[in-house]
Design an enzyme around this catalytic site. Structure first.
Site, PDB file in Angstrom:
ATOM      1  N   ASP A  66       0.811  -1.259   0.123  1.00  0.00           N
ATOM      2  CA  ASP A  66       0.090   0.115  -0.122  1.00  0.00           C
ATOM      3  C   ASP A  66       1.004   1.325   0.060  1.00  0.00           C
ATOM      4  O   ASP A  66       1.582   1.460   0.866  1.00  0.00           O
ATOM      5  CB  ASP A  66      -0.950   0.016   1.377  1.00  0.00           C
ATOM      6  CG  ASP A  66      -2.261   0.518   0.884  1.00  0.00           C
ATOM      7  OD1 ASP A  66      -2.220   1.559   0.535  1.00  0.00           O
ATOM      8  OD2 ASP A  66      -3.213  -0.177   1.349  1.00  0.00           O
ATOM      9  N   ASP A 106      -3.190   4.483  -2.510  1.00  0.00           N
ATOM     10  CA  ASP A 106      -4.189   5.210  -1.583  1.00  0.00           C
ATOM     11  C   ASP A 106      -4.419   6.790  -2.019  1.00  0.00           C
ATOM     12  O   ASP A 106      -3.468   7.641  -2.097  1.00  0.00           O
ATOM     13  CB  ASP A 106      -3.266   5.421  -0.139  1.00  0.00           C
ATOM     14  CG  ASP A 106      -4.601   5.708   0.908  1.00  0.00           C
ATOM     15  OD1 ASP A 106      -5.475   4.879   1.095  1.00  0.00           O
ATOM     16  OD2 ASP A 106      -4.732   6.695   1.539  1.00  0.00           O
ATOM     17  N   GLU A 118      -6.425   4.231  -6.090  1.00  0.00           N
ATOM     18  CA  GLU A 118      -7.523   4.185  -5.329  1.00  0.00           C
ATOM     19  C   GLU A 118      -8.199   5.709  -5.763  1.00  0.00           C
ATOM     20  O   GLU A 118      -7.668   6.957  -5.281  1.00  0.00           O
ATOM     21  CB  GLU A 118      -7.518   4.119  -3.861  1.00  0.00           C
ATOM     22  CG  GLU A 118      -8.974   4.069  -3.100  1.00  0.00           C
ATOM     23  CD  GLU A 118      -8.877   4.920  -1.789  1.00  0.00           C
ATOM     24  OE1 GLU A 118      -9.713   4.366  -0.979  1.00  0.00           O
ATOM     25  OE2 GLU A 118      -7.850   5.441  -1.610  1.00  0.00           O
ATOM     26  N   HIS A 122     -11.225  -2.812   3.173  1.00  0.00           N
ATOM     27  CA  HIS A 122     -11.165  -2.342   4.438  1.00  0.00           C
ATOM     28  C   HIS A 122     -11.877  -1.139   5.163  1.00  0.00           C
ATOM     29  O   HIS A 122     -12.018  -0.836   6.038  1.00  0.00           O
ATOM     30  CB  HIS A 122      -9.760  -2.238   4.983  1.00  0.00           C
ATOM     31  CG  HIS A 122      -9.001  -1.234   4.251  1.00  0.00           C
ATOM     32  ND1 HIS A 122      -8.859  -1.200   2.919  1.00  0.00           N
ATOM     33  CD2 HIS A 122      -8.600  -0.086   4.894  1.00  0.00           C
ATOM     34  CE1 HIS A 122      -8.481  -0.036   2.660  1.00  0.00           C
ATOM     35  NE2 HIS A 122      -8.197   0.968   3.683  1.00  0.00           N
ATOM     36  N   ASP A 123     -12.448  -0.550   3.991  1.00  0.00           N
ATOM     37  CA  ASP A 123     -13.376   0.594   4.474  1.00  0.00           C
ATOM     38  C   ASP A 123     -14.787   0.394   4.135  1.00  0.00           C
ATOM     39  O   ASP A 123     -15.552   1.485   4.584  1.00  0.00           O
ATOM     40  CB  ASP A 123     -12.814   1.800   3.449  1.00  0.00           C
ATOM     41  CG  ASP A 123     -11.358   2.443   3.435  1.00  0.00           C
ATOM     42  OD1 ASP A 123     -10.927   2.396   4.541  1.00  0.00           O
ATOM     43  OD2 ASP A 123     -10.802   2.846   2.634  1.00  0.00           O
TER      44      ASP A 123
HETATM   45  O1  TEU Z   1      -9.437   5.802   1.793  1.00  0.00           O
HETATM   46  C1  TEU Z   1      -9.969   6.879   1.286  1.00  0.00           C
HETATM   47  C2  TEU Z   1     -10.974   7.542   1.814  1.00  0.00           C
HETATM   48  O2  TEU Z   1     -11.444   8.567   1.216  1.00  0.00           O
HETATM   49  C3  TEU Z   1     -11.894   6.588   3.005  1.00  0.00           C
HETATM   50  O3  TEU Z   1     -11.565   7.236   4.048  1.00  0.00           O
HETATM   51  C4  TEU Z   1     -13.289   6.657   2.520  1.00  0.00           C
HETATM   52  O4  TEU Z   1     -13.697   7.889   1.891  1.00  0.00           O
HETATM   53  C5  TEU Z   1     -14.154   6.518   3.509  1.00  0.00           C
HETATM   54  O5  TEU Z   1     -14.034   5.377   4.257  1.00  0.00           O
HETATM   55  C6  TEU Z   1     -15.349   6.614   3.127  1.00  0.00           C
HETATM   56  O6  TEU Z   1     -16.250   7.443   4.110  1.00  0.00           O
HETATM   57  C7  TEU Z   1      -8.117   5.390   1.834  1.00  0.00           C
HETATM   58  C8  TEU Z   1      -7.781   4.255   2.860  1.00  0.00           C
HETATM   59  O7  TEU Z   1      -8.399   3.103   2.073  1.00  0.00           O
HETATM   60  C9  TEU Z   1      -8.538   4.636   4.181  1.00  0.00           C
HETATM   61  O8  TEU Z   1      -8.475   3.402   4.829  1.00  0.00           O
HETATM   62  C10 TEU Z   1      -7.658   5.504   4.836  1.00  0.00           C
HETATM   63  O9  TEU Z   1      -8.096   5.840   5.915  1.00  0.00           O
HETATM   64  C11 TEU Z   1      -7.652   6.924   3.865  1.00  0.00           C
HETATM   65  O10 TEU Z   1      -7.457   6.678   2.734  1.00  0.00           O
HETATM   66  C12 TEU Z   1      -6.636   7.879   4.409  1.00  0.00           C
HETATM   67  O11 TEU Z   1      -5.290   7.426   4.113  1.00  0.00           O
END
Ligand code: TEU
Ligand code: CA
Length: 553
Positions: A103, A205, A247, A321-322
């Site tokens: 990542d 990311d 992403e 994971h989000d």
């Molecule tokens: O996620 C991007 C992100 O915008 C997420 O926070 C997403 O918008 C949110 O879950 C939706 O409400 C990436 C990573 O995948 C995430 O785990 C990180 O927290 C974020 O970037 C910051 O690095």
């Protein structure tokens, strides 16, 4: 048109498995997943058949956002292990023909990264320009009204120099200034250092945010974004044959082609999120989810399948994971859990693109409902909970939002067996195990020939055996049918018909002429095989079948 077969890439027929290290396997029993734990499960992953692991961040980090806040890109967080163990993981994975995709979190660092520690010391510190600083407005207030994704202002006042720094995520995640060529060089060097260790690529990311123009309030898709990615490609992974996936929450199909068309020399593919955000409330967002609309979903997927058919490449995913667990969001976590998990797997793996399986998806893990907000650990859920409760949103309403869409749904520890803590650890884990581990766990899945696990294994194997699954043209049939997703793939003189019922009840469909009276081999099913289609068909709840029709000619 078969033009892109000649441009075959090794990751076209591969399936990626995402590991969230904190929640995967705890080998030293401190309650936190670790690299040794991952190494101990490589045989399991090899058995599943995946060829690539996307490893969520394992770098040194104060863990404000579970590792998406990095304080040293060239070291491993002590709770996860050591650099030697990371090298061992790369080697052990390679022995099993598995590539490790790291990542890459470079929109921001941790505020504990040495660059930021230096930067905040004085306005003329050599690292000052690695980050984004602005003076307060005349009345001392924030430079503008930009909000952080994790709640509150996107500006944090730093008393030492009397200026604000910019952060799109938590205040412990200051945004890097990509306008600064030194930042670009440092990141490129760091990437090459990892590439020299033999990793298989990068998941990038929020990469669509690095071209931001803060003063113009342009965050995603800034004017220099693609030049930055091209420069990164040239300076690092370009000459090597790797997988890179960006992403990009803001991508449209047209933008996706800019990233992933071969002649652009940018990335292998991106993650697009249109099929995810369609379930979010236009104003209230993910905390006020909308009911799943299959017709809209099919429109979105079909649009992406068609737009990237011969230029660019799709990534395919239900969850990460989000996001909430696929079976809870799109299937049924109750009596049809196994059938619906298999149906979702079939629907996704027969699409054109590279599938991503999130840890636990292969055994049909579900969302979780903890009674107390204190049992939640995710910074986004916690910050937004407190912000919205203070703004008058009722507790129960906010909890429903978290149950439906909170990120901890995906982060409860992987369920390996029926022992205490689900076999994840002998120690109370950092986040509670989903109490359904006694029923849903990898051990049970491995012992049951009809399990979700073996269904995934079969689909992953099929993608390696059947070029049509990888390269066939996609066509959606009956787009207006509210219960079923029916599509075909065609390649040379072959055709595959995929029929999936997204309803928890029987669905009767009148088949379109193009697939009436067809006969072939049923290559995937979750009830019993059906090899013949007549004029109409009644699918069982969450039934899904794929028929390979031979020799159209
Ligand atoms: O996620 C991007 C992100 O915008 C997420 O926070 C997403 O918008 C949110 O879950 C939706 O409400 C990436 C990573 O995948 C995430 O785990 C990180 O927290 C974020 O970037 C910051 O690095
Ligand atoms: Ca551990």
């Amino acid at each position: 048109m078969e033009s892109n077969v000649s441009a075959n890439k090794w990751w076209h027929n591969a399936v990626v498995y995402q590991i969230y290290p904190r929640s995967f396997m705890d080998a030293n029993n401190d309650g936190i997943g670790d690299l040794t734990g991952i190494i101990s499960k490589l045989d399991y992953l090899q058995q599943l058949g995946i060829n690539i692991i996307w490893l969520s961040p394992v770098y040194k980090s104060p863990m404000d956002d579970n590792g998406y806040d990095i304080s040293d890109y060239q070291d491993i967080a002590p709770e996860f292990g050591t650099l030697e163990e990371m090298e061992q993981l790369i080697r052990e994975a390679k022995k099993r023909d598995i590539h490790i995709v790291m990542d890459l979190v470079v929109n921001h660092t941790s505020d504990e990264h040495p660059w930021f520690i230096e930067a905040r010391k004085s306005k003329n510190n050599p690292y000052r320009d690695y980050y984004i600083w602005r003076e307060p407005q005349a009345d001392g207030s924030v430079p503008n009204d930009f909000h952080s994704y994790f709640g509150g202002s996107g500006w944090e006042f730093d008393p030492q120099t009397g200026e604000y720094y910019f952060h799109q995520f938590s205040k412990k995640q200051p945004d890097l200034n990509w306008e600064n060529p030194k930042v670009q060089e440092e990141i490129h060097q760091m990437m090459n250092w990892w590439l020299d260790k033999g990793i298989g690529g990068f998941r990038m990311d929020v990469i669509d945010l690095i071209g931001k123009q803060v003063d113009d309030k342009v965050m995603a898709n800034g004017p220099k974004l693609h030049d930055l990615i091209k420069a990164m490609n040239q300076a690092t992974f370009g000459p090597r044959n790797l997988l890179t996936v960006g992403e990009t929450w803001s991508a449209t199909p047209e933008i996706a082609k800019l990233y992933s068309a071969t002649d652009r020399n940018e990335l292998s593919m991106i993650f697009q999120f249109e099929h995810i955000t369609m379930n979010w409330h236009p104003q209230e967002g993910k905390w006020q989810p909308l009911p799943f609309d299959l017709v809209k979903f099919k429109q979105i997927i079909s649009k992406w399948q068609t737009a990237l058919a011969h230029e660019g490449w799709n990534s395919l995913f239900w969850n990460n994971h989000d996001l909430p667990r696929a079976v809870s969001k799109y299937g049924d976590a109750g009596i049809f859990r196994v059938q619906s998990a298999k149906m979702l797997a079939t629907t996704l793996h027969f699409l054109k693109g590279t599938p991503y399986v999130y840890q636990g998806e292969e055994i049909g893990m579900t969302n979780v409902r903890f009674d107390s907000i204190d049992d939640y650990k995710d910074i986004e859920s916690l910050n937004l909970y407190h912000e919205r409760i203070a703004a008058g949103v009722p507790h129960d309403q906010m909890m429903e939002g978290i149950y439906e869409n909170g990120r901890d749904n995906a982060r409860t520890p992987m369920q390996w067996d029926t022992s205490e803590y689900g076999g994840f650890s002998n120690h109370q884990p950092w986040l509670k195990v989903n109490p359904n581990y006694t029923e849903i766990n990898a051990n049970a899945a491995l012992q049951e020939p009809d399990s979700v696990f073996y269904h995934y294994q079969h689909l992953i194997r099929l993608r390696k055996e059947l070029p049509i699954m990888v390269y066939g043209d996609f066509e959606c049939l009956l787009p207006e049918d509210p219960n079923t997703f029916i599509y075909t793939r065609t390649f040379q003189n072959q055709k595959i018909i995929v029929l999936s019922n997204f309803a928890a009840e029987k669905s009767k469909v009148l088949l379109p002429a193009s697939i009436q009276n067809t006969y072939g081999q049923c290559i995937s099913y979750n009830y019993s095989p059906r090899a013949e289609l007549k004029h109409e068909l009644t699918l069982e709840p969450f039934e899904s079948i794929a028929i390979l029709v031979h020799d159209k000619s």
